[in-house]
Design a protein around this motif. Structure first.
Motif, PDB file in Angstrom:
ATOM      1  N   GLU A 138      24.597 -22.508  -9.987  1.00  0.00           N
ATOM      2  CA  GLU A 138      25.653 -22.042 -10.748  1.00  0.00           C
ATOM      3  C   GLU A 138      26.001 -20.570 -10.636  1.00  0.00           C
ATOM      4  OE1 GLU A 138      25.464 -23.829 -14.577  1.00  0.00           O
ATOM      5  OE2 GLU A 138      25.430 -25.670 -14.079  1.00  0.00           O
ATOM      6  N   THR A 139      24.792 -19.837 -10.767  1.00  0.00           N
ATOM      7  CA  THR A 139      25.102 -18.271 -10.724  1.00  0.00           C
ATOM      8  C   THR A 139      24.376 -17.656  -9.548  1.00  0.00           C
ATOM      9  OG1 THR A 139      22.988 -18.112 -11.772  1.00  0.00           O
ATOM     10  CG2 THR A 139      24.834 -18.278 -13.437  1.00  0.00           C
ATOM     11  N   MET A 140      24.164 -18.392  -8.452  1.00  0.00           N
ATOM     12  CA  MET A 140      23.762 -17.838  -7.303  1.00  0.00           C
ATOM     13  C   MET A 140      24.653 -16.715  -6.748  1.00  0.00           C
ATOM     14  SD  MET A 140      22.501 -19.640  -3.913  1.00  0.00           S
ATOM     15  CE  MET A 140      21.608 -18.605  -2.512  1.00  0.00           C
ATOM     16  N   ILE A 141      25.496 -16.812  -6.513  1.00  0.00           N
ATOM     17  CA  ILE A 141      26.771 -15.902  -5.748  1.00  0.00           C
ATOM     18  C   ILE A 141      26.645 -14.758  -6.597  1.00  0.00           C
ATOM     19  CG2 ILE A 141      29.009 -15.453  -5.026  1.00  0.00           C
ATOM     20  CD1 ILE A 141      29.296 -18.185  -4.190  1.00  0.00           C
ATOM     21  N   PRO A 142      26.896 -14.524  -7.897  1.00  0.00           N
ATOM     22  CA  PRO A 142      26.994 -13.458  -8.588  1.00  0.00           C
ATOM     23  C   PRO A 142      25.451 -12.716  -8.681  1.00  0.00           C
ATOM     24  CG  PRO A 142      27.221 -15.268 -10.036  1.00  0.00           C
ATOM     25  CD  PRO A 142      27.420 -15.652  -8.934  1.00  0.00           C
TER      26      PRO A 142
END
Length: 269
Positions: A49-53
């Motif tokens: 859920e937060t991998m990209i940021p």
């Protein structure tokens, strides 16, 4: 303007040709991204859920805090800045152009991470592209300013490593990249709010990823942007053309004023 563009083009090419800058701008962040993408979802499925940021934040931290200071100190120690001064190159260009070219390299890395993470690792993509971009710009300003300020106040290349790691290592542990802010002890949360990574992840979650922010996400964007502007201003004020100069316009400890927006954030948020 032609001199500015020539300097900008030279610095951009240096970021690719110089092995150390190539490592910090591209190889290290992208290698870490692939490693974390392969390992972390198996350990913590919610990491998707937060991998990209998180990986974009890591890339910005690595390129700015670990890549920007050392060339500035090396150039000052070798007398390059003296030749710049003789040829009329302003101090503002010496400080601003490396930050700008690093941001250009980071834009490429950010695009690679953003457009491959969903395909390679089934990562959640940003739900609001504009806010995602705004947060990236604010974080880049904050971290580039810090990196340049470290390069200006550091007395040697050895000290740049120490100063950079004081920010980089806590950001990795407390900044929300691997462990959510709300899982930290209260004392650790206070320390975490002194880090640009914490405010970046808070803004990404609340404004771009459709997740719940731990505190006002727009305040985080404002803190990042204001700290970046303050860092650039302090770097310009404390800038020295020559490492042999015995006089400075201000004491290097004035650089700690860059923490002021974060301290205000702790008191207000």
């Amino acid at each position: 303007m032609s001199a500015f563009m020539t300097h900008l083009s030279f610095e951009f090419k240096t970021g690719i040709r110089n092995k150390n800058l190539l490592l910090m701008n591209y190889l290290f962040p992208l290698g870490f991204y692939l490693l974390m993408g392969a390992i972390m979802p198996g350990i913590n499925p919610f990491f998707r859920e937060t991998m990209i940021p998180a990986m974009v934040t890591f890339a910005i931290l690595a390129a700015t805090l670990l890549g920007l200071p050392d060339p500035l100190v090396s150039a000052r120690e070798s007398g390059i800045f003296r030749s710049y001064k003789i040829n009329g190159v302003p101090a503002s260009s010496i400080l601003f152009i490396p930050g700008l070219t690093t941001g250009m390299h980071l834009a490429i890395v950010t695009l690679i991470i953003t457009f491959t993470a969903a395909f390679l690792f089934d990562a959640a993509v940003p739900s609001n592209g504009l806010n995602f971009f705004i947060t990236i710009v604010a974080l880049s300003m904050a971290c580039s300013g810090l990196g340049i300020l470290i390069g200006v106040v550091s007395p040697s290349t050895r000290m740049t490593v120490l100063f950079s790691q004081i920010i980089f290592v806590p950001a990795m542990i407390l900044g929300g990249l691997m462990l959510p802010f709300n899982m930290l002890p209260e004392a650790a949360q206070i320390i975490a709010q002194l880090l640009p990574a914490t405010h970046a992840m808070n803004a990404f979650n609340g404004l771009a990823m459709g997740l719940t922010a731990d505190f006002n996400p727009w305040a985080s964007v404002a803190i990042l942007a204001s700290s970046g502007l303050l860092a650039f201003g302090l770097a310009l004020y404390l800038f020295s053309w020559d490492s042999k100069n015995s006089q400075r316009r201000g004491h290097p400890l004035l650089a700690l004023l860059v923490l002021l927006p974060y301290v205000i954030g702790i008191l207000v948020l």
